[in-house]
Design a protein around this motif. Structure first.
Motif, short mmCIF file in Angstrom:
data_model
loop_
_atom_site.label_atom_id
_atom_site.label_comp_id
_atom_site.label_asym_id
_atom_site.label_seq_id
_atom_site.Cartn_x
_atom_site.Cartn_y
_atom_site.Cartn_z
N VAL A 149 39.78 39.87 44.13
CA VAL A 149 39.00 39.51 45.32
C VAL A 149 37.95 38.47 44.94
N GLU A 150 37.69 37.57 45.87
CA GLU A 150 36.68 36.52 45.65
C GLU A 150 35.47 36.83 46.51
N SER A 151 34.33 36.95 45.89
CA SER A 151 33.09 37.25 46.59
C SER A 151 32.68 36.11 47.51
N SER A 152 32.33 36.44 48.75
CA SER A 152 31.86 35.43 49.69
C SER A 152 30.52 34.86 49.25
N LYS A 153 29.71 35.68 48.60
CA LYS A 153 28.36 35.27 48.23
C LYS A 153 28.35 34.40 46.97
N SER A 154 29.03 34.86 45.91
CA SER A 154 28.94 34.15 44.62
C SER A 154 30.15 33.29 44.30
N GLY A 155 31.28 33.56 44.96
CA GLY A 155 32.50 32.83 44.65
C GLY A 155 33.22 33.35 43.42
N SER A 156 32.64 34.35 42.76
CA SER A 156 33.28 34.89 41.56
C SER A 156 34.41 35.83 41.96
N LYS A 157 35.36 35.98 41.04
CA LYS A 157 36.52 36.83 41.30
C LYS A 157 36.45 38.08 40.43
N ALA A 158 36.91 39.19 41.00
CA ALA A 158 36.92 40.46 40.29
C ALA A 158 38.15 41.25 40.71
N ALA A 159 38.52 42.22 39.87
CA ALA A 159 39.65 43.10 40.17
C ALA A 159 39.13 44.42 40.72
N HIS A 160 39.71 44.88 41.83
CA HIS A 160 39.32 46.14 42.43
C HIS A 160 40.56 46.93 42.82
N LYS A 161 40.52 48.25 42.65
CA LYS A 161 41.60 49.11 43.15
C LYS A 161 41.65 48.96 44.66
N GLU A 162 42.87 48.91 45.19
CA GLU A 162 43.02 48.80 46.64
C GLU A 162 42.28 49.93 47.36
N SER A 163 42.29 51.13 46.76
CA SER A 163 41.66 52.29 47.39
C SER A 163 40.15 52.15 47.52
N THR A 164 39.53 51.22 46.80
CA THR A 164 38.07 51.03 46.88
C THR A 164 37.70 49.92 47.87
N LEU A 165 38.68 49.30 48.47
CA LEU A 165 38.42 48.19 49.40
C LEU A 165 38.57 48.65 50.84
N ASP A 166 37.74 48.10 51.71
CA ASP A 166 37.84 48.34 53.15
C ASP A 166 38.01 47.00 53.85
N GLU A 167 38.76 46.99 54.94
CA GLU A 167 38.89 45.74 55.71
C GLU A 167 37.57 45.46 56.40
N ALA A 168 37.17 44.20 56.36
CA ALA A 168 35.88 43.80 56.96
C ALA A 168 36.03 43.53 58.44
#
Length: 67
Positions: A48-67
């Motif tokens: 995922v790419e952060s909207s604020k910083s532009g940095s990318k990180a890996a996250h488990k799908e289960s920890t993500l929510d649709e915005a």
């Protein structure tokens, strides 16, 4: 919940909720920022790419929510 590439997502951090974009789904072991992740079909990860910083990180799908 089904996340697709390009979806806006949120996740929790120690500083609060962060928003970004789902860039790439991973379903097998991979490396990101010199860390190994054991993704699978049952437990996929998203880059995922952060909207604020532009940095990318890996996250488990289960920890993500649709915005």
């Amino acid at each position: 919940m089904a996340i697709s590439k390009g979806d806006k997502v949120t996740w929790n951090t120690p500083q609060g909720t962060t928003e970004g974009t789902a860039v790439e789904k991973k379903t097998s072991e991979f490396q990101h920022d010199n860390q190994k992740f054991k993704a699978s079909d049952d437990e996929p990860y998203w880059i995922v790419e952060s909207s604020k910083s532009g940095s990318k990180a890996a996250h488990k799908e289960s920890t993500l929510d649709e915005a």
